[in-house]
Design an enzyme around this catalytic site. Structure first.
Site, PDB file in Angstrom:
ATOM      1  N   GLY A 107      21.695 -32.211   2.330  1.00 35.24           N
ATOM      2  CA  GLY A 107      20.254 -32.337   2.535  1.00 35.24           C
ATOM      3  C   GLY A 107      19.891 -33.439   3.520  1.00 35.24           C
ATOM      4  O   GLY A 107      18.733 -33.539   3.944  1.00 35.24           O
ATOM      5  N   TYR A 472      21.161 -44.548  -4.163  1.00 37.79           N
ATOM      6  CA  TYR A 472      20.262 -45.370  -3.339  1.00 37.79           C
ATOM      7  C   TYR A 472      21.113 -46.205  -2.389  1.00 37.79           C
ATOM      8  O   TYR A 472      21.085 -47.421  -2.402  1.00 37.79           O
ATOM      9  CB  TYR A 472      19.378 -46.257  -4.223  1.00 37.79           C
ATOM     10  CG  TYR A 472      18.282 -45.490  -4.926  1.00 37.79           C
ATOM     11  CD1 TYR A 472      18.040 -44.164  -4.609  1.00 37.79           C
ATOM     12  CD2 TYR A 472      17.482 -46.077  -5.891  1.00 37.79           C
ATOM     13  CE1 TYR A 472      17.042 -43.444  -5.242  1.00 37.79           C
ATOM     14  CE2 TYR A 472      16.477 -45.360  -6.529  1.00 37.79           C
ATOM     15  CZ  TYR A 472      16.272 -44.038  -6.197  1.00 37.79           C
ATOM     16  OH  TYR A 472      15.276 -43.331  -6.826  1.00 37.79           O
TER      17      TYR A 472
HETATM   18  C1  LIG Z   1      12.808 -39.131  -0.475  1.00 39.16           C
HETATM   19  C2  LIG Z   1      14.005 -39.335  -1.358  1.00 39.16           C
HETATM   20  C3  LIG Z   1      13.869 -39.205  -2.736  1.00 39.16           C
HETATM   21  C4  LIG Z   1      14.956 -39.369  -3.580  1.00 39.16           C
HETATM   22  N1  LIG Z   1      14.793 -39.203  -4.930  1.00 39.16           N
HETATM   23  C5  LIG Z   1      15.869 -39.274  -5.738  1.00 39.16           C
HETATM   24  C6  LIG Z   1      15.765 -39.020  -7.130  1.00 39.16           C
HETATM   25  O1  LIG Z   1      14.684 -38.729  -7.644  1.00 39.16           O
HETATM   26  N2  LIG Z   1      16.872 -39.098  -7.895  1.00 39.16           N
HETATM   27  C7  LIG Z   1      18.103 -39.416  -7.351  1.00 39.16           C
HETATM   28  O2  LIG Z   1      19.085 -39.469  -8.080  1.00 39.16           O
HETATM   29  N3  LIG Z   1      18.223 -39.682  -6.038  1.00 39.16           N
HETATM   30  C8  LIG Z   1      17.156 -39.604  -5.229  1.00 39.16           C
HETATM   31  N4  LIG Z   1      17.313 -39.831  -3.890  1.00 39.16           N
HETATM   32  C9  LIG Z   1      18.636 -40.176  -3.367  1.00 39.16           C
HETATM   33  C10 LIG Z   1      19.477 -38.926  -3.137  1.00 39.16           C
HETATM   34  O3  LIG Z   1      19.963 -38.449  -4.366  1.00 39.16           O
HETATM   35  C11 LIG Z   1      20.653 -39.250  -2.234  1.00 39.16           C
HETATM   36  O4  LIG Z   1      20.182 -39.668  -0.994  1.00 39.16           O
HETATM   37  C12 LIG Z   1      21.583 -38.055  -2.068  1.00 39.16           C
HETATM   38  O5  LIG Z   1      22.780 -38.502  -1.514  1.00 39.16           O
HETATM   39  C13 LIG Z   1      20.965 -36.989  -1.196  1.00 39.16           C
HETATM   40  O6  LIG Z   1      21.807 -35.881  -1.069  1.00 39.16           O
HETATM   41  P1  LIG Z   1      21.734 -35.018   0.278  1.00 39.16           P
HETATM   42  O7  LIG Z   1      22.706 -33.909   0.171  1.00 39.16           O
HETATM   43  O8  LIG Z   1      20.324 -34.704   0.573  1.00 39.16           O
HETATM   44  O9  LIG Z   1      22.177 -36.098   1.343  1.00 39.16           O
HETATM   45  P2  LIG Z   1      23.235 -36.139   2.514  1.00 39.16           P
HETATM   46  O10 LIG Z   1      22.726 -37.211   3.405  1.00 39.16           O
HETATM   47  O11 LIG Z   1      23.479 -34.807   3.095  1.00 39.16           O
HETATM   48  O12 LIG Z   1      24.542 -36.620   1.778  1.00 39.16           O
HETATM   49  C14 LIG Z   1      24.626 -37.843   1.062  1.00 39.16           C
HETATM   50  C15 LIG Z   1      26.097 -38.231   0.896  1.00 39.16           C
HETATM   51  O13 LIG Z   1      26.811 -37.192   0.251  1.00 39.16           O
HETATM   52  C16 LIG Z   1      27.812 -36.647   1.110  1.00 39.16           C
HETATM   53  N5  LIG Z   1      27.769 -35.184   0.977  1.00 39.16           N
HETATM   54  C17 LIG Z   1      26.691 -34.381   1.198  1.00 39.16           C
HETATM   55  N6  LIG Z   1      27.038 -33.106   0.949  1.00 39.16           N
HETATM   56  C18 LIG Z   1      28.329 -33.102   0.579  1.00 39.16           C
HETATM   57  C19 LIG Z   1      29.230 -32.068   0.211  1.00 39.16           C
HETATM   58  N7  LIG Z   1      28.857 -30.788   0.191  1.00 39.16           N
HETATM   59  N8  LIG Z   1      30.503 -32.404  -0.087  1.00 39.16           N
HETATM   60  C20 LIG Z   1      30.898 -33.712  -0.055  1.00 39.16           C
HETATM   61  N9  LIG Z   1      30.074 -34.721   0.279  1.00 39.16           N
HETATM   62  C21 LIG Z   1      28.798 -34.423   0.598  1.00 39.16           C
HETATM   63  C22 LIG Z   1      27.418 -37.095   2.495  1.00 39.16           C
HETATM   64  O14 LIG Z   1      28.517 -37.130   3.366  1.00 39.16           O
HETATM   65  C23 LIG Z   1      26.826 -38.454   2.220  1.00 39.16           C
HETATM   66  O15 LIG Z   1      27.846 -39.392   2.022  1.00 39.16           O
HETATM   67  C24 LIG Z   1      16.222 -39.694  -3.022  1.00 39.16           C
HETATM   68  C25 LIG Z   1      16.359 -39.821  -1.651  1.00 39.16           C
HETATM   69  C26 LIG Z   1      15.270 -39.641  -0.812  1.00 39.16           C
HETATM   70  C27 LIG Z   1      15.433 -39.792   0.669  1.00 39.16           C
END
Ligand SMILES: Cc1cc2nc3c(=O)[nH]c(=O)nc-3n(C[C@H](O)[C@H](O)[C@H](O)COP(=O)(O)OP(=O)(O)OC[C@H]3O[C@@H](n4cnc5c(N)ncnc54)[C@H](O)[C@@H]3O)c2cc1C
Ligand SMILES: *[C@@H]1O[C@H](CO)[C@@H](O)[C@H](O)[C@H]1NC(C)=O
Ligand SMILES: *[C@@H]1O[C@H](CO)[C@@H](O)[C@H](O)[C@H]1NC(C)=O
Ligand SMILES: *[C@@H]1O[C@H](CO)[C@@H](O)[C@H](O)[C@H]1NC(C)=O
Ligand SMILES: *[C@@H]1O[C@H](CO)[C@@H](O)[C@H](O)[C@H]1NC(C)=O
Ligand SMILES: *[C@@H]1O[C@H](CO)[C@@H](O)[C@H](O)[C@H]1NC(C)=O
Length: 526
Positions: A107, A472
């Site tokens: 994401g 975070y």
């Molecule tokens: C606006 C906002 C609101 C949020 N609210 C919450 C909340 O309510 N609760 C909560 O717990 N967290 C919350 N977060 C934090 C969020 O859970 C983390 O940022 C999480 O890592 C996002 O996952 P992503 O796949 O979108 O991110 P990405 O940036 O795609 O990935 C995050 C990390 O995971 C790794 N990764 C992603 N996909 C994979 C995969 N398929 N296999 C292996 N590694 C992978 C990436 O390399 C990176 O290290 C929030 C963040 C934001 C920006």
């Protein structure tokens, strides 16, 4: 044994032969074409290099944080928008062959941009096209692909059932891939724990392109690690199998704010003892933000108590007036709705927004962001609270969100998953600094505010280690240059406490060459 030796030798030869990364995007494309391919979906067809007209759009579409969307932000050599296992295997093969680092993105919500930036030559393996959600009502489980957003997941569950939900994040554009792999908390965690507490299976690809489609084949250690330890240190998560949880047909939400002038201090003091110990159907988040005071130019702190009860408004009213009568919650403050509608409420959409907004994967309100986190184990004293509220006014533009623990969170042993912040924590603090004006000086100034507030909070929060929430992501608490154990331990014990050592053991067992590296990766024990 012999086979293993040959493979090891090949690996060594391979890394020696091409230890200089190849940084020509066309060479990367050619490499993808040389890998085993599925004629129906050639590898290069899902690869974007900077000369592709949509490269920038694809890259930027999942960069919610403008801090990592500047001309000076290091860009990937390519984005592989994988749609099949073969695409992933081809991408990993080229990472090896061309000595490139892989950044996996689902994401893109990583707070330090680690899923799409790096200081060494790299490409992005984008999982966004993995977007199947399979809900099975017979056994109350679902398979969720890594690229599914939290909003889509909630929507797909609600499409099938009014009385099932899932504990995960408030923001609806988070990718399941990153979100679950770092724990995943949300508004029903006091009743059901974190996302990872309800994950029952997963699929993953290792650095050699081996695919493990379930918990048994990947092994318990790997399965344990990717439920909170950050999957990016262990492989490419394809998806998770989750156990859905019961939710009532009606839930009740409210949002009541009081400024310091209206008695917020007393309410915050009470909140500290009530929120973690009350009925686990109740989740009351406390947010501290600045609002205009009565005199021109004056600022004061507004404490908002934003709550949800898993049940109707009568019950909500009773529980609140029993456990938190000081807030004087009125019936008119309460709104009953379906659980899926509460998801829209918590995500911050205006009242009346249709639930179809959950299917919109476009990130709203891009801005510059910095986040930090803390855990609190003893209530902050009234004197301390007074100083904190004063400091908030002084530093300006720092918001603080308090999420209560207790309930189910306190019952799950801290070693069951890598996420260790369980019993003994009253609540978690999130520090939020966001701004919209570009510029290095502005950024420096804003980051300094976040750090100043965090520094100021040290007497009131957990110590030795000062605990932090992995999702975070915050590079201020330590980061790794040489991927040594010593470097990793600095942030590792803050995120994982005692579980850090087990993560290192597992890492050493399954990725001894440290193929999966990042600034806050799990190090290998040497
Ligand atoms: C606006 C906002 C609101 C949020 N609210 C919450 C909340 O309510 N609760 C909560 O717990 N967290 C919350 N977060 C934090 C969020 O859970 C983390 O940022 C999480 O890592 C996002 O996952 P992503 O796949 O979108 O991110 P990405 O940036 O795609 O990935 C995050 C990390 O995971 C790794 N990764 C992603 N996909 C994979 C995969 N398929 N296999 C292996 N590694 C992978 C990436 O390399 C990176 O290290 C929030 C963040 C934001 C920006
Ligand atoms: C990007 O350009 C290359 C080279 O022209 C092409 O092979 C590839 O298919 C393009 N990628 C996409 C996603 O269109
Ligand atoms: C749903 O789960 C049941 C029970 O485990 C199983 O028998 C069935 O095959 C599953 N359905 C689908 C479509 O996977
Ligand atoms: C607060 O006051 C400032 C001027 O000091 C003004 O620009 C701003 O619009 C006010 N904000 C609100 C929400 O009233
Ligand atoms: C999705 O959200 C974005 C950002 O708010 C908006 O611009 C767009 O119109 C929305 N798309 C749909 C189909 O609603
Ligand atoms: C990383 O390794 C280099 C080369 O050995 C060394 O000069 C540097 O000090 C190390 N950095 C850290 C933070 O350990």
């Amino acid at each position: 044994m012999e086979k293993l030796l040959v493979i090891t030798l090949l690996l060594i030869l391979n890394s020696v032969a091409t230890s200089q990364p190849v940084t020509d995007p066309v060479a990367f494309l050619r490499c993808l074409e040389r890998q085993p391919t599925d004629p129906a979906s050639p590898n290069s067809a899902v690869a974007y290099i900077p000369t592709n007209s949509s490269f920038t759009t694809v890259l930027r579409s999942r960069i919610p944080n403008l801090r990592f969307d500047k001309p000076t932000t290091p860009k990937p050599l390519a984005i592989v928008a994988a749609a099949t296992w073969t695409h992933i295997q081809a991408a990993l093969g080229c990472a090896r062959e061309l000595s490139l680092q892989v950044r996996i993105r689902s994401g893109g919500h990583d707070f330090e941009g680690l899923s799409y930036t790096s200081t060494v030559p790299f490409f992005v393996l984008d999982m966004f096209s993995f977007r199947t959600v399979d809900v099975n009502l017979t056994d109350g489980t679902a398979w969720v692909d890594a690229g599914v957003t939290t909003g889509e997941l909630y929507y797909r569950i609600a499409e099938k059932s009014n009385v099932l939900g899932f504990p995960a994040g408030l923001c609806t554009t988070l990718g399941v891939g990153g979100h679950f792999s770092g724990g995943g908390y949300g508004t029903i965690m006091r009743k059901y724990g974190l996302s990872v507490d309800n994950v029952v299976g997963s699929g993953i690809v290792d650095s050699n392109g081996n695919i493990f489609t379930d918990r048994v084949s990947m092994g318990e250690d790997r399965f344990w690690a990717i439920r909170g330890g950050g999957a990016a240190s262990f492989g490419v998560v394809l998806g998770y199998k989750i156990r859905l949880v019961p939710v009532p047909e009606k839930v009740t939400v409210f949002n009541v704010g009081r400024t310091v002038a209206e008695g917020a201090v007393d309410l915050i003091m009470k909140w500290q003892s009530f929120a973690h110990s009350t009925d686990r159907n109740l989740f009351v988040r406390l947010t501290l933000t600045l609002v205009n005071g009565t005199k021109p130019g004056e600022k004061m702190v507004l404490a908002s108590f934003i709550g949800m009860y898993l049940g109707g408004s009568d019950k909500t009213f009773n529980v609140m007036n029993r456990d938190f009568p000081e807030l004087k919650l009125k019936r008119t403050d309460c709104t009953e709705m379906r659980w899926i509608e509460s998801v829209v409420f918590w995500a911050g959409f205006p009242t009346g927004t249709p639930i179809s907004v959950l299917l919109n994967r476009t990130v709203t309100n891009k801005a510059f962001h910095k986040r930090k986190s803390d855990y609190v184990k003893r209530p902050i004293s009234r004197i301390g609270l007074g100083l904190i509220l004063k400091k908030l006014v002084e530093v300006e533009n720092v918001r603080m969100f308090f999420n209560p623990y207790g309930g189910r969170m306190g019952e799950i042993p801290s070693s069951r998953t890598p996420f260790p912040h369980r019993a003994g924590n009253l609540y978690k603090i999130e520090y939020l600094v966001s701004w919209s004006e570009a510029g290095e000086d502005v950024e420096k100034n804003q980051l300094a505010r976040a750090r100043e507030m965090y520094e100021f909070m040290s007497p009131y929060v957990s110590k030795n280690p000062r605990e932090a929430f992995f999702n975070y992501r915050d590079l201020d608490i330590g980061s790794s240059v040489n991927s040594t154990y010593e470097e990793g331990k600095v942030y590792g014990v803050k995120y994982f406490k005692d579980n850090f050592e087990r993560l290192v053991d597992i890492k050493t067992l399954i990725d001894a060459e440290n193929f999966w590296k990042n600034e806050q990766g799990i190090p290998v024990r040497r």
